[in-house]
Design a protein around this motif. Structure first.
Motif, mmCIF file in Angstrom:
data_model
loop_
_atom_site.group_PDB
_atom_site.id
_atom_site.type_symbol
_atom_site.label_atom_id
_atom_site.label_comp_id
_atom_site.label_asym_id
_atom_site.label_seq_id
_atom_site.Cartn_x
_atom_site.Cartn_y
_atom_site.Cartn_z
ATOM 1 N N ARG A 275 -7.790 -0.715 6.354
ATOM 2 C CA ARG A 275 -7.439 0.759 6.697
ATOM 3 C C ARG A 275 -7.964 0.732 8.157
ATOM 4 O O ARG A 275 -9.290 0.775 8.541
ATOM 5 C CB ARG A 275 -7.978 1.655 5.890
ATOM 6 C CG ARG A 275 -7.783 3.084 6.365
ATOM 7 C CD ARG A 275 -8.272 4.404 5.607
ATOM 8 N NE ARG A 275 -7.681 5.729 5.937
ATOM 9 C CZ ARG A 275 -8.517 6.673 5.949
ATOM 10 N NH1 ARG A 275 -9.796 6.565 6.050
ATOM 11 N NH2 ARG A 275 -8.106 7.625 6.204
ATOM 12 N N ALA A 276 -7.145 0.817 9.316
ATOM 13 C CA ALA A 276 -7.536 1.162 10.821
ATOM 14 C C ALA A 276 -8.621 -0.056 11.130
ATOM 15 O O ALA A 276 -9.583 0.296 11.720
ATOM 16 C CB ALA A 276 -8.290 2.548 10.824
ATOM 17 N N PRO B 250 -4.773 -4.654 14.813
ATOM 18 C CA PRO B 250 -3.398 -4.528 14.862
ATOM 19 C C PRO B 250 -2.979 -5.311 13.537
ATOM 20 O O PRO B 250 -3.460 -6.436 13.280
ATOM 21 C CB PRO B 250 -3.148 -5.327 16.446
ATOM 22 C CG PRO B 250 -4.195 -4.699 16.966
ATOM 23 C CD PRO B 250 -5.392 -4.809 16.130
ATOM 24 N N LEU B 251 -1.630 -5.293 13.251
ATOM 25 C CA LEU B 251 -1.173 -5.757 12.092
ATOM 26 C C LEU B 251 -1.195 -7.321 12.004
ATOM 27 O O LEU B 251 -1.759 -7.970 11.201
ATOM 28 C CB LEU B 251 0.324 -5.205 11.703
ATOM 29 C CG LEU B 251 0.857 -5.815 10.325
ATOM 30 C CD1 LEU B 251 -0.063 -5.534 9.188
ATOM 31 C CD2 LEU B 251 2.189 -5.390 10.318
ATOM 32 N N ALA C 166 -1.730 -2.475 4.316
ATOM 33 C CA ALA C 166 -2.456 -2.113 5.355
ATOM 34 C C ALA C 166 -2.029 -0.652 5.625
ATOM 35 O O ALA C 166 -0.782 -0.230 5.639
ATOM 36 C CB ALA C 166 -2.235 -2.990 6.659
ATOM 37 N N LYS D 85 -1.415 2.280 7.798
ATOM 38 C CA LYS D 85 -1.064 2.310 9.125
ATOM 39 C C LYS D 85 -0.804 3.494 9.809
ATOM 40 O O LYS D 85 -0.643 3.764 10.954
ATOM 41 C CB LYS D 85 -0.205 1.217 9.511
ATOM 42 C CG LYS D 85 -0.584 -0.288 9.553
ATOM 43 C CD LYS D 85 -1.608 -0.540 10.608
ATOM 44 C CE LYS D 85 -2.427 -1.842 10.826
ATOM 45 N NZ LYS D 85 -3.434 -1.774 11.805
ATOM 46 N N SER E 296 1.848 4.475 13.368
ATOM 47 C CA SER E 296 2.142 3.338 13.836
ATOM 48 C C SER E 296 2.724 2.116 13.036
ATOM 49 O O SER E 296 3.070 1.068 13.450
ATOM 50 C CB SER E 296 0.944 2.608 14.647
ATOM 51 O OG SER E 296 0.081 2.246 13.368
ATOM 52 N N ALA E 297 3.151 2.476 11.914
ATOM 53 C CA ALA E 297 3.384 1.304 10.871
ATOM 54 C C ALA E 297 4.700 0.623 11.358
ATOM 55 O O ALA E 297 4.638 -0.550 11.184
ATOM 56 C CB ALA E 297 3.576 2.103 9.262
ATOM 57 N N GLU F 224 4.209 -1.412 14.528
ATOM 58 C CA GLU F 224 3.504 -2.562 14.392
ATOM 59 C C GLU F 224 4.054 -3.500 13.616
ATOM 60 O O GLU F 224 4.004 -4.804 13.861
ATOM 61 C CB GLU F 224 2.167 -2.434 13.593
ATOM 62 C CG GLU F 224 1.082 -1.507 14.875
ATOM 63 C CD GLU F 224 -0.213 -1.566 14.116
ATOM 64 O OE1 GLU F 224 -0.676 -2.776 13.699
ATOM 65 O OE2 GLU F 224 -0.999 -0.612 14.038
ATOM 66 N N VAL G 237 7.576 -0.852 4.883
ATOM 67 C CA VAL G 237 6.713 0.330 5.038
ATOM 68 C C VAL G 237 7.074 1.104 3.784
ATOM 69 O O VAL G 237 8.268 1.569 3.677
ATOM 70 C CB VAL G 237 6.908 0.885 6.322
ATOM 71 C CG1 VAL G 237 6.032 2.335 6.262
ATOM 72 C CG2 VAL G 237 6.414 -0.058 7.497
ATOM 73 N N VAL H 238 1.790 -0.581 5.270
ATOM 74 C CA VAL H 238 2.547 -1.722 5.434
ATOM 75 C C VAL H 238 2.296 -2.705 4.298
ATOM 76 O O VAL H 238 1.215 -3.184 4.045
ATOM 77 C CB VAL H 238 2.240 -2.427 6.664
ATOM 78 C CG1 VAL H 238 3.043 -3.681 6.889
ATOM 79 C CG2 VAL H 238 2.673 -1.446 8.045
#
Length: 272
Positions: free
Chosen positions: A163-164, A167-168, A187, A189, A192-193, A196, A214, A229
């Motif tokens: 979590r946070a 970047p993916l 993840a 996200k 921004s999912a 990313e 997503v 994600v």
């Protein structure tokens, strides 16, 4: 992987640890929403206590920002716990860059059948996590201090969560090598999912991912669902060689730093 825990969005990531003890009055997280009983079941009381620990010791130690306390339940604890909807029964899970235990501890509370490893490189955070696990009696949780690349070949799990953290694509480079065949990375996200994921498709494929999407979880349970994600690995999750190289480079760098420190403390080395 220290940058994991400085990533934007991690609660308390920008809090000065020196602030511990300066606050004279701590806010209370408020009463647990009614839905918390449904999400945590028999471990509801433990979830309440965990949230109190985040609001007190978590804030005092710089793991949670004071402004986050009034929204701990909705934005953090329940937001993470609904990730359990995506988990098969009896699996193993590693929460990479666990920080204050989000999402790993809420997931472990909601799903006692899941074996959770909280992986975190910083000592003050692993100390907090160990204290929480001990106080809550979480027998399905293990705390490990270290970086993901250092665990390659030592730890293999069905699911990696984060979590946070980063970047993916970079996160996948840390998490995919820890997966068993056909495992998955989840993840959290937020908004921004999609972007990313769009930016990371080629990199994910190189890491052995065969499917990604997503997913919204917590719909019908939370006022605002959690966006995740989901990256599914194939028969051979990739990135192992690259992760091993990073781990070796990190060890070499730490060794060099120690040697340079010894020279600095000892003055000029005598010639042979």
């Amino acid at each position: 992987m220290d940058t994991e825990n400085a990533a934007a969005g991690r609660p308390g990531a920008d809090v000065d640890p020196a602030a511990e003890g300066r606050a004279t009055e701590l806010e209370h997280p408020g009463e647990a929403p009614a839905v918390a009983r449904e999400v945590f079941g028999e471990r509801y009381d433990a979830a309440v206590r965990y949230t109190e620990l985040l609001a007190t010791a978590g804030v005092q130690r710089g793991l949670i920002g004071p402004r986050e306390v009034p929204r701990l339940w909705d934005r953090h604890v329940l937001n993470c716990a609904v990730l359990a909807e995506l988990l098969p029964s009896g699996i193993t899970l590693c929460d990479v860059g666990s920080g204050a235990g989000l999402p790993g501890i809420p997931v472990a509370l909601a799903r006692p059948d899941v074996s959770v490893t909280l992986l975190e490189p910083l000592l003050r955070r692993t100390t907090f996590l160990e204290e929480v696990v001990r106080e809550l009696g979480l027998d399905n949780v293990t705390v490990l201090r270290g970086r993901a690349e250092e665990m390659v070949g030592k730890l293999a799990v069905d699911v990696v969560t984060a979590r946070a953290v980063a970047p993916l694509e970079r996160l996948a480079g840390w998490g995919m090598p820890l997966l068993r065949p056909h495992g998955q990375m989840l993840a959290l996200k937020g908004d921004s999912a999609e972007q990313e994921l769009a930016d990371s498709r080629a990199g994910l494929a190189k890491l052995g991912a065969v499917e990604w999407s997503v997913i919204a979880v917590g719909e019908g349970t939370l006022e605002t669902s959690t966006r995740v994600v989901q990256v599914k690995a194939g028969e051979s999750p990739g990135g192992v060689k690259a992760a091993t190289r990073r781990a070796k480079a990190a060890r070499a760098g730490r060794t060099a730093s120690v040697r340079n420190g010894e020279r600095g403390r000892g003055g000029r080395r005598r010639g042979r």
